[in-house]
Enzyme design. Structure first.
Site, PDB file in Angstrom:
ATOM      1  N   ARG A   1      26.848  36.847  45.570  1.00 31.56           N
ATOM      2  CA  ARG A   1      27.705  37.949  45.120  1.00 31.56           C
ATOM      3  C   ARG A   1      27.115  38.627  43.891  1.00 31.56           C
ATOM      4  O   ARG A   1      25.966  38.386  43.528  1.00 31.56           O
ATOM      5  CB  ARG A   1      29.109  37.419  44.872  1.00 31.56           C
ATOM      6  CG  ARG A   1      29.741  36.823  46.143  1.00 31.56           C
ATOM      7  CD  ARG A   1      31.210  36.561  45.974  1.00 31.56           C
ATOM      8  NE  ARG A   1      31.822  36.013  47.185  1.00 31.56           N
ATOM      9  CZ  ARG A   1      33.122  35.769  47.308  1.00 31.56           C
ATOM     10  NH1 ARG A   1      33.954  36.018  46.296  1.00 31.56           N
ATOM     11  NH2 ARG A   1      33.611  35.279  48.435  1.00 31.56           N
TER      12      ARG A   1
ATOM     13  N   LYS B   1      30.813  31.053  49.296  1.00 26.89           N
ATOM     14  CA  LYS B   1      30.291  32.049  48.361  1.00 26.89           C
ATOM     15  C   LYS B   1      29.272  31.423  47.419  1.00 26.89           C
ATOM     16  O   LYS B   1      29.257  30.214  47.189  1.00 26.89           O
ATOM     17  CB  LYS B   1      31.438  32.676  47.574  1.00 26.89           C
ATOM     18  CG  LYS B   1      32.302  31.686  46.798  1.00 26.89           C
ATOM     19  CD  LYS B   1      33.528  32.388  46.251  1.00 26.89           C
ATOM     20  CE  LYS B   1      34.512  31.393  45.638  1.00 26.89           C
ATOM     21  NZ  LYS B   1      35.761  32.038  45.217  1.00 26.89           N
TER      22      LYS B   1
ATOM     23  N   ARG C   1      35.552  45.908  46.382  1.00 27.33           N
ATOM     24  CA  ARG C   1      34.806  45.457  45.200  1.00 27.33           C
ATOM     25  C   ARG C   1      33.393  46.029  45.254  1.00 27.33           C
ATOM     26  O   ARG C   1      32.723  45.968  46.285  1.00 27.33           O
ATOM     27  CB  ARG C   1      34.772  43.935  45.159  1.00 27.33           C
ATOM     28  CG  ARG C   1      34.165  43.349  43.894  1.00 27.33           C
ATOM     29  CD  ARG C   1      34.164  41.832  43.970  1.00 27.33           C
ATOM     30  NE  ARG C   1      35.527  41.304  43.954  1.00 27.33           N
ATOM     31  CZ  ARG C   1      35.859  40.131  44.488  1.00 27.33           C
ATOM     32  NH1 ARG C   1      34.952  39.395  45.104  1.00 27.33           N
ATOM     33  NH2 ARG C   1      37.102  39.709  44.424  1.00 27.33           N
TER      34      ARG C   1
ATOM     35  N   CYS D   1      47.083  40.174  45.678  1.00 29.22           N
ATOM     36  CA  CYS D   1      46.297  39.037  46.151  1.00 29.22           C
ATOM     37  C   CYS D   1      47.107  38.196  47.124  1.00 29.22           C
ATOM     38  O   CYS D   1      48.200  37.727  46.794  1.00 29.22           O
ATOM     39  CB  CYS D   1      45.837  38.188  44.972  1.00 29.22           C
ATOM     40  SG  CYS D   1      44.878  36.754  45.499  1.00 29.22           S
TER      41      CYS D   1
ATOM     42  N   CYS E   1      43.517  36.908  36.257  1.00 32.24           N
ATOM     43  CA  CYS E   1      43.164  37.498  37.550  1.00 32.24           C
ATOM     44  C   CYS E   1      44.265  38.462  37.983  1.00 32.24           C
ATOM     45  O   CYS E   1      45.289  38.594  37.328  1.00 32.24           O
ATOM     46  CB  CYS E   1      42.980  36.399  38.589  1.00 32.24           C
ATOM     47  SG  CYS E   1      44.534  35.586  39.051  1.00 32.24           S
TER      48      CYS E   1
ATOM     49  N   LYS F   1      27.282  32.257  43.582  1.00 33.12           N
ATOM     50  CA  LYS F   1      27.361  33.107  42.391  1.00 33.12           C
ATOM     51  C   LYS F   1      26.225  32.791  41.427  1.00 33.12           C
ATOM     52  O   LYS F   1      25.907  31.622  41.195  1.00 33.12           O
ATOM     53  CB  LYS F   1      28.709  32.906  41.690  1.00 33.12           C
ATOM     54  CG  LYS F   1      29.901  33.320  42.546  1.00 33.12           C
ATOM     55  CD  LYS F   1      31.219  33.138  41.821  1.00 33.12           C
ATOM     56  CE  LYS F   1      32.393  33.621  42.677  1.00 33.12           C
ATOM     57  NZ  LYS F   1      33.690  33.468  41.981  1.00 33.12           N
TER      58      LYS F   1
ATOM     59  N   CYS G   1      46.629  31.451  41.315  1.00 38.62           N
ATOM     60  CA  CYS G   1      46.403  30.393  42.289  1.00 38.62           C
ATOM     61  C   CYS G   1      45.283  29.517  41.765  1.00 38.62           C
ATOM     62  O   CYS G   1      44.643  29.855  40.765  1.00 38.62           O
ATOM     63  CB  CYS G   1      46.062  30.982  43.667  1.00 38.62           C
ATOM     64  SG  CYS G   1      44.351  31.558  43.803  1.00 38.62           S
TER      65      CYS G   1
ATOM     66  N   CYS H   1      39.596  32.559  39.759  1.00 39.67           N
ATOM     67  CA  CYS H   1      38.837  33.788  39.543  1.00 39.67           C
ATOM     68  C   CYS H   1      38.641  34.126  38.066  1.00 39.67           C
ATOM     69  O   CYS H   1      37.623  34.697  37.685  1.00 39.67           O
ATOM     70  CB  CYS H   1      39.533  34.953  40.246  1.00 39.67           C
ATOM     71  SG  CYS H   1      39.506  34.832  42.030  1.00 39.67           S
TER      72      CYS H   1
END
Length: 1479
Positions: free
Chosen positions: A1046, A1111, A977, A1337, A1331, A1113, A1376, A1380
């Site tokens: 991120r 994470k 990414r 994934c 996603c 954001k 899932c 995302c």
């Protein structure tokens, strides 16, 4: 010979069910209404044969086999041959067997293919079951060469004669032709029991007829014949032909056995039901006899069922002495000669009779029996007595209508992928020489390769004649200098597709206007259509243009002509074992390469579209024959594209279908190009099957090393495991009770429990081994002397996790066979699941299904349960630990170590926090792992660290099972990414991303929901070069993932150029400010080493050595557009614009999407507004919020580590005060703002600076080329000329930005050329997002990106039916619950739970201001459509002005509103009458 798999019944179904179903998805017109006769013949053929060859009807074919045979114990080898194929050669290749059978619909093409082999076939134990449609003309061509020919006119007779034919073939070792009819017969049939068929075939030949005969006449006709003999079977057979006598005796013996089995008469000639007792006229019928309700006076109808051998004496015995006239009715409408086949035999027999008066014999053709009435027979008798000739009875198929044009063959929709590519590549000059559309004008043979090759030869000869005419005109004609130059230029450029067309367009009018008296001019004008260079293709397809059986390919290769052959192979990889090995189309390429002067390519459009294009272009350029083998695996026409994709990937990865190009016009190493890296596992066998590539490998050993380098990996791994096992055995050879712990785990929870159990066992003095279930076999398990403890979680709908499935299948198979291989084994099972995961009563059995099934089946296999099944439930207070704490002590007690005191402290489990702090600022052993060539993976700890570098380790889950079955490691690959704040990139950067995708990835790249690029399919050795290429473009991947800040988002707002520039710079500034300072990234990936060894130490001023708990954001939004979903981010900045100027931001905190299914401690949350800050203060605010999260986040439980949980735990005001304490000042009160949408504004916009912007729809952000949508190529071409920028949106689309007016026309031209300006999609599709999910994934539980477009196809039809085509409804899908694609803010959302099963959510805010809520906890596609259809109709009829769907479903009472994240689970499942009933 291997027995057929159950799936082979799909091929057979056409034959026996008579068109009642589908193979490849459609009903065959040729099989419609084929009736019971057809089914009976096929049924017996299946039960009686060792090898069954089926000639399939024309595509689209046939139906599934009836359920009654799915459990049949007799399984022949079933070999389907496509329509137009050569069943004779297939039979000869598979002649081993006591009974061979061929089942087919007879037509002239089939008979023509059988004739060359008929002499050899006639001496085999073979039954040709050939079905006809009321015309025996074609099939009777075979009669002279086959010893036995039987005919069946009813369904019961088809059944009995099929048995008789099989018996004859087996006992006499000779061929039998069994002719039967297809039609509308629905008569009931008394079938022989399946279990009696094989004993019937194997019993000894009887020496006398059975005692109990039906009416005493099993083979004769009751009464006396012309010679005065009665019709009894024991009459002496008189014939001068000894061969006929012997054959008839064999037939008669077989009938005795058949009568004994069926208890029904079998007669060579039998009276029909409507026959008179003392007739003067005999209708001797060779075909399906007419049926009358009442007997005809003086007329008897005899039906002949034995066509060969038919002794004259039998004919004479059948004709009564009263008969004065015999009319031979033969169902041969197209017989080519004067006398029909049986007339002369009957006439000869009558003439040889000893009777004083002999009846006259008349030939007649029998038409359609169903059209015949009594009066027609009387008219026929009258015509015969009057001497009328020729005679016929009944009408024929085309009597009252003009002959129908040949039916254009059906081309399956999947195969149109390749024809569309050809049409696109060679637009205006493509000639498909065997196009199905030629059939209407040139007959059914037009699609055959031989016919097409003849057309090509003729066309090339005509073009050669054109060249000679042009040359002659230049040499001798009196032409002007201009025309001379024009013709000369054409001669030089005649093979150039562009120039030859352009010059040809000038030459024709010039010649027509020229006053030249030369015959060459007329010749050139006559051949003008050959002036442009053509691309000539012959397509071979099992569906409509069968290629191999007719040797058409061989002729094309040997011809030397400049022709291209595209051979489509549709055999699915999963069905490869059932295909005819002699028809392996992969080997066609090897054969063609051995020829030496043929271009050969092997391609697969669902694997590499770019390689398909390259191969087709190269084939077209090659001067000489070209063969392109095209893989397109589908079992039925309605097979979804996703299924075709998965089959393709498995085939390419396993080496079954290697991708390559072979160009003999090139030299040296350029001749052969292998285009599929993953072919390594099976490539050695592929190389051994061909000469040219083998020679190439021998001459270049390094190529062989590169290609088959991974073949030794499994050996190395096996050796390593063996050494490790030996060492562990040595350590465990003390006198301790043995315990083997076997686990199956996908997410790692069950693995941790198993390893903890093993550790505790060792602490108690046990000899413990722990491994995955798939690492042991049942044979290994049977040898275990101690206790085996199984620990398993569940995957999907109660399935076993990936590393336990092979073992589970073996256990299930042994239990099905009622075997007891585990007698003496002691075991216990602990299962882990979630009782709320499947809440509906009908789904409750999925809870802990894997553990329950394993426990029950182990007991079935004879194992002894020492501790009752333990079940861990995620819904218990301590999760699975509640059940585990009960189960573990019972296990220690069973092992006798429950009283052992354990003094050692249990080692603390390794967590991400340990990995981070021990990593030396994100270094770990990544550099060493990249150098390890023994595996395609990195170590588990390093895979956690590479996330900070923008890299996720993955594997191709489509082929995971197949690779495991092959004994090789998963197809490890990596996702990269890019960090690209604000989603803005330059055209040169776009071109570099496009190049990286081709050179290092899977040929595509993804625009993510975080406004950046993502590459998939990067293998380990390409990681470093790919990241170096990204950095050369002045982008990087650092902190694109991991427990750090991120990629920072910002609104795309194409029309507000100045404002966008300001927020973009702000987003970049925040990203740079929060970037990790470790130099590990540059050391590992860019080879920039620290100076003076270790004298300079890294330091992380913001993050410290532990980094963040999870994470982080950040996003920047500009009202009224919330295209970044500001409330889904940890920190958000809402731009406040006053008088056209950016004055600052409202700051939000605490948004986040991630959830864990069934864990109510986890939930999505929308961010809260904290206050206002200026632009200059923004960086500091983002930093201090991050620092409060760093110091207060939950590092003990990653599932509760996000900022949203920190704020809810601390309280919003406490959290805010901590932030302000670090800032040293207070945030100002928030200022007014308003959002009205979170979708993109598609189409053209002009900015304040006069520059233009186009927002382009990219479905789910996938940049790729596919038939009809070459977006990757189109955007590449735009990037080559574009002077502005590209902006990626958080909804996965792209804005071509800052286009100057001078560039506008060219950009619009390219957009139109590549169909990228098409914005005619529905509002639903334009508002959708998904996603990646499968196949890359590792967290995916269900499809997302690949499935959402398919679902939208169906839902948008519902919208269109209700007038909502252009209405925006935000629909999102993820594979899932990690969120995302931000599904928890969508108006309609689907979150994957298991393959094909989703959580359904409703009621999100249209502009991202409100969370949705769970409406149904488990839905499949039919349920989704059933729910949405009335709901959407209700919305269309009763919505308020401007009311959005998410608001409507709340107002209408479908779902309750979600007011905060902690209340997300409250009142889930619907409201009132719409509420779901849970278990």
């Amino acid at each position: 010979m291997d027995s057929v798999d159950l799936v082979d019944l799909d091929f057979f179904g056409a034959i026996v069910e008579g068109g009642a179903g589908v193979v490849r998805g459609r009903r065959a017109s040729v099989c419609e209404g084929v009736g019971v006769d057809w089914r009976m013949g096929g049924l017996v053929a299946y039960l009686a044969s060792d090898v069954l060859v089926i000639s399939l009807p024309p595509f689209p074919a046939v139906s599934p086999f009836p359920d009654s045979l799915s459990a049949s114990r007799h399984r022949p080898t079933v070999l389907p041959v496509p329509h137009g194929g050569d069943p004779g050669s297939t039979l000869l290749r598979n002649r081993a067997g006591s009974v061979l059978s061929c089942l087919a619909l007879a037509d002239s093409q089939l008979v023509t293919r059988l004739v060359p082999h008929i002499t050899e076939l006639s001496s085999l134990p073979l039954v040709l079951h050939l079905a006809v449609r009321d015309d025996l003309s074609d099939v009777l061509i075979l009669r002279p060469s086959i010893p036995f020919v039987l005919h069946s006119s009813t369904a019961q007779q088809a059944h009995d004669n099929a048995l008789l034919a099989s018996r004859l073939a087996r006992t006499e070792k000779k061929a039998v032709l069994h002719i039967f009819h297809v039609g509308e017969s629905t008569d009931s049939v008394q079938e022989v029991e399946e279990g009696k068929v094989q004993p019937f075939l194997l019993q000894e030949v009887p020496r006398s007829p059975p005692r109990s005969l039906i009416n005493g006449h099993p083979n004769g006709v009751n009464g006396h014949g012309l010679n005065g003999a009665n019709g009894h079977s024991d009459d002496v057979l008189e014939s001068s032909d000894s061969i006929t006598n012997e054959l008839y005796k064999a037939y008669e013996a077989a009938t005795w056995s058949t009568v004994a089995l069926t208890r029904r008469p079998v007669r060579p000639i039998a009276p029909h039901s409507s026959s008179a007792t003392s007739p003067h006229t005999i209708l001797l019928t060779f075909g399906r006899p007419p049926a009358f309700s009442d007997p005809l006076e003086g007329v008897s109808v005899l039906a002949v069922s034995l066509f060969s051998p038919l002794p004259p004496a039998k004919i004479l015995r059948a004709i009564p002495p009263s008969a004065t006239r015999v009319i031979v009715l033969e169902q041969v409408q197209k017989w080519p000669v004067k006398f029909t086949p049986f007339f002369l035999e009957v006439a000869s027999a009558v003439q040889s009779a000893d009777a004083e008066t002999k009846p006259t014999v008349h030939p007649s053709v029998l038409g359609l029996p169903d059209t015949i009435k009594s009066v027609d027979v009387l008219k026929l008798v009258q015509q015969a007595s009057s001497g009328v000739s020729p005679l016929h009875l009944g009408s024929f198929e085309d009597d009252s209508q003009t002959p129908a044009l040949p039916e254009v063959p059906h081309v399956p929709k999947h195969e149109q992928s390749y024809t569309k590519i050809l049409a696109r590549l060679f637009d205006g000059r493509l000639e498909i020489e065997n196009s199905p559309f030629l059939v209407a004008a040139q007959g059914s043979a037009a699609t055959t390769p031989e016919f097409a090759l003849g057309r090509v030869r003729g066309e090339l000869e005509e073009r050669a004649a054109l060249v000679r005419a042009v040359q002659a005109l230049l040499d001798h004609g009196d032409v002007t200098a201009e025309l001379h130059a024009l013709l000369t230029r054409w001669l030089l450029a005649r093979d150039d597709p562009v120039k030859s067309r352009a010059l040809g367009a000038e030459i024709v009018p010039a010649l027509e206007d020229a006053n030249v008296e030369d015959p060459a001019v007329a010749r050139i004008l006559m051949l003008r259509h050959h002036l442009p260079a053509r691309s000539r293709w012959i397509i071979g397809s099992d569906a409509w243009a069968y290629d191999l059986g007719a040797s058409g390919l061989h002729h094309a290769i040997a011809s030397g002509l400049d022709v291209n052959v595209l051979v489509v192979d549709s055999t699915p990889y999963s069905a490869r074992a059932r295909a005819d090995p002699a028809r392996r189309k992969q080997d066609v390429g090897l054969y063609a390469m051995n020829h030496g002067d043929v271009y050969v390519a092997s391609v697969a459009v669902y694997s590499s579209y770019a390689q398909v294009l390259q191969a087709l272009v190269e084939a077209d350029r090659f001067k000489g024959p070209s063969v392109v083998l095209a893989y397109l695996p589908y079992a039925r026409e309605d097979a979804p594209a996703l299924e075709v994709l998965k089959e393709t990937k498995m085939a390419v990865d396993a080496g079954y279908w290697p991708l390559y190009r072979w160009d003999p016009s090139k030299e040296g190493e350029e001749v052969f190009k292998l285009d599929s890296d993953a072919v390594k596992n099976d490539l050695q066998a592929f190389l051994d099957r061909q000469n040219h590539i083998s020679q190439l490998v021998r001459s270049r050993p390094e190529l062989a090393s590169e290609l088959v380098g991974s073949l030794g990996e499994s050996v190395k791994e096996a050796r390593r495991r063996k050494a490790q096992k030996a060492y562990e055995d040595l350590l465990g050879s003390i006198d301790a009770p043995p315990l083997l712990v076997l686990y199956a785990s996908d997410g790692g929870k069950a693995e941790k429990v198993a390893k903890r159990l093993a550790g505790r066992g060792k602490a108690r003095g046990l000899s413990v081994d722990v491994k995955t279930m798939d690492s042991v076999t049942l044979e290994d398990l049977a040898k275990e002397e101690g206790v085996v403890a199984f620990v398993t979680s569940v995957a999907g709908q109660g399935e076993f996790p990936q590393n336990g499935r092979t073992f589970a299948k073996a256990v299930h198979a042994a239990a099905t066979r009622a075997e007891k291989p585990l007698r003496g084994l002691k075991f216990s099972v602990f299962g882990m699941g979630d009782s709320h995961y499947w809440p509906r009563p009908e789904d409750a059995h999925y809870y802990n299904k894997a553990g329950k099934d394993l426990d029950a089946r182990l007991e079935q296999l004879g194992a002894e349960r020492v501790v009752q099944l333990g079940l861990g439930d995620d819904q218990d207070a301590d999760g699975p630990e509640t059940g585990y704490k009960v189960w573990e002590p019972l296990l220690w007690k069973a092992l006798g170590v429950d009283a052992v005191e354990v003094s050692e402290a249990e080692p603390e489990p390794i967590t991400n926090e340990h990995i981070k702090v021990a990593s030396n600022y994100l270094r770990g052993t990544i550099a060493e792992g990249l150098e390890d060539n023994t595996t395609g993976a990195l170590s588990p700890a390093d895979t956690q660290l590479t996330k900070f570098h923008g890299i996720y380790q993955q594997d191709d889950r489509d082929i995971r099972d197949e690779r495991q079955a092959q004994g090789v490691e998963p197809a490890y690959q990596f996702m990269i990414r890019v960090r690209m704040p604000g989603g803005v990139c330059r055209p040169d950067q776009w071109l570099r991303m496009d190049q990286i995708a081709d050179e290092h990835g899977n040929g595509t790249f993804k625009i993510t929901t975080r406004q950046t690029f993502q590459f998939h399919g990067v293998i380990k050795r390409h990681l470093k070069p790919a990241i170096q290429d990204i950095n050369r473009s002045l982008l990087d991947t650092l902190a694109a993932c991991g427990d750090v800040n991120r990629n920072v988002l910002c609104s795309a707002i194409p029309s507000l150029s100045k404002l966008h520039a300001e927020i973009y710079e702000f987003a970049k500034g925040v990203s740079e400010h929060l970037l990790p300072r470790t130099t590990a990234y540059h050391e590992i990936w860019l080879d920039k080493k620290l100076v003076a060894g270790d004298s300079l130490k890294d330091v992380e001023p913001l993050y410290g050595e532990f980094y963040l708990p999870r994470k982080f954001k950040v996003a920047v939004a500009v009202p009224p557009t919330n295209d970044v979903d500001i409330f889904a981010n940890d920190v958000g900045f809402i731009a406040i614009v006053e008088k056209g100027h950016l004055v600052g931001f409202n700051v939000t905190a605490g948004g986040g999407m991630g959830v864990t299914h069934g864990n109510k401690k986890t939930y999505p949350r929308t961010a809260d507004v904290l206050g206002f800050c200026t632009v200059e203060q923004g960086k500091a605010v983002a930093e201090k919020i991050m620092l409060v999260q760093r110091d207060n986040g939950n590092r003990a439980d990653r599932k509760n580590a996000r900022l949203k949980y920190t704020i809810d735990r601390m309280g919003l005001e406490t959290f805010k005060s901590e932030v302000e304490k670090l800032l040293g000042w207070k945030l100002e009160p928030a200022r007014p703002y308003s959002f009205d949408r979170n979708i993109d504004d598609f189409g053209w916009a002009t900015g304040e600076d006069g520059k233009h912007h186009f927002t382009m729809f990219i479905e789910n952000g996938r940049i790729q080329d596919e038939p009809g949508r070459d977006f990757k190529t189109g955007l590449r071409e735009i990037a080559k000329i574009h002077k502005g920028t590209f902006r990626l949106t958080a909804n996965q689309h792209v804005v071509i930005s800052d286009i100057p007016s001078s560039e506008l026309a060219k950009i619009k031209e390219l957009l139109a050329q590549y169909k990228m300006d098409n914005l005619s999609q529905t509002g639903l599709r334009l508002s959708s997002s998904a996603c990646v999910a499968f196949p890359t994934c590792g967290l995916a539980m269900a499809e997302s990106e690949r499935y959402l477009p398919v679902l939208i196809d169906k839902v948008e039809k519902i919208c269109e039916e209700n007038g909502l085509r252009n209405d925006s409804i935000v629909m999102r899908m993820t594979g899932c619950p990690n969120g995302c694609a931000r599904p928890y803010l969508a108006e309609i959302a689907f979150v994957g739970k298991a393959p094909g099963t989703y959580l359904m959510l409703l009621g999100g805010g249209y502009y991202g201001q409100r969370l949705n809520k769970i409406y149904r906890e488990s839905v499949t596609e039919p349920e989704i459509l059933a729910i949405l259809k009335p709901m959407i109709k209700h919305y269309a009829l009763e919505r308020l002005e401007g009311e959005r769907f998410g608001d409507f479903v709340i107002r209408a009472g479908y779902i309750a509103p979600t007011t905060s994240g902690k209340e997300w689970y409250d009142r889930m499942g619907g409201e009132g009458e719409h509420r779901e009933v849970s278990a």
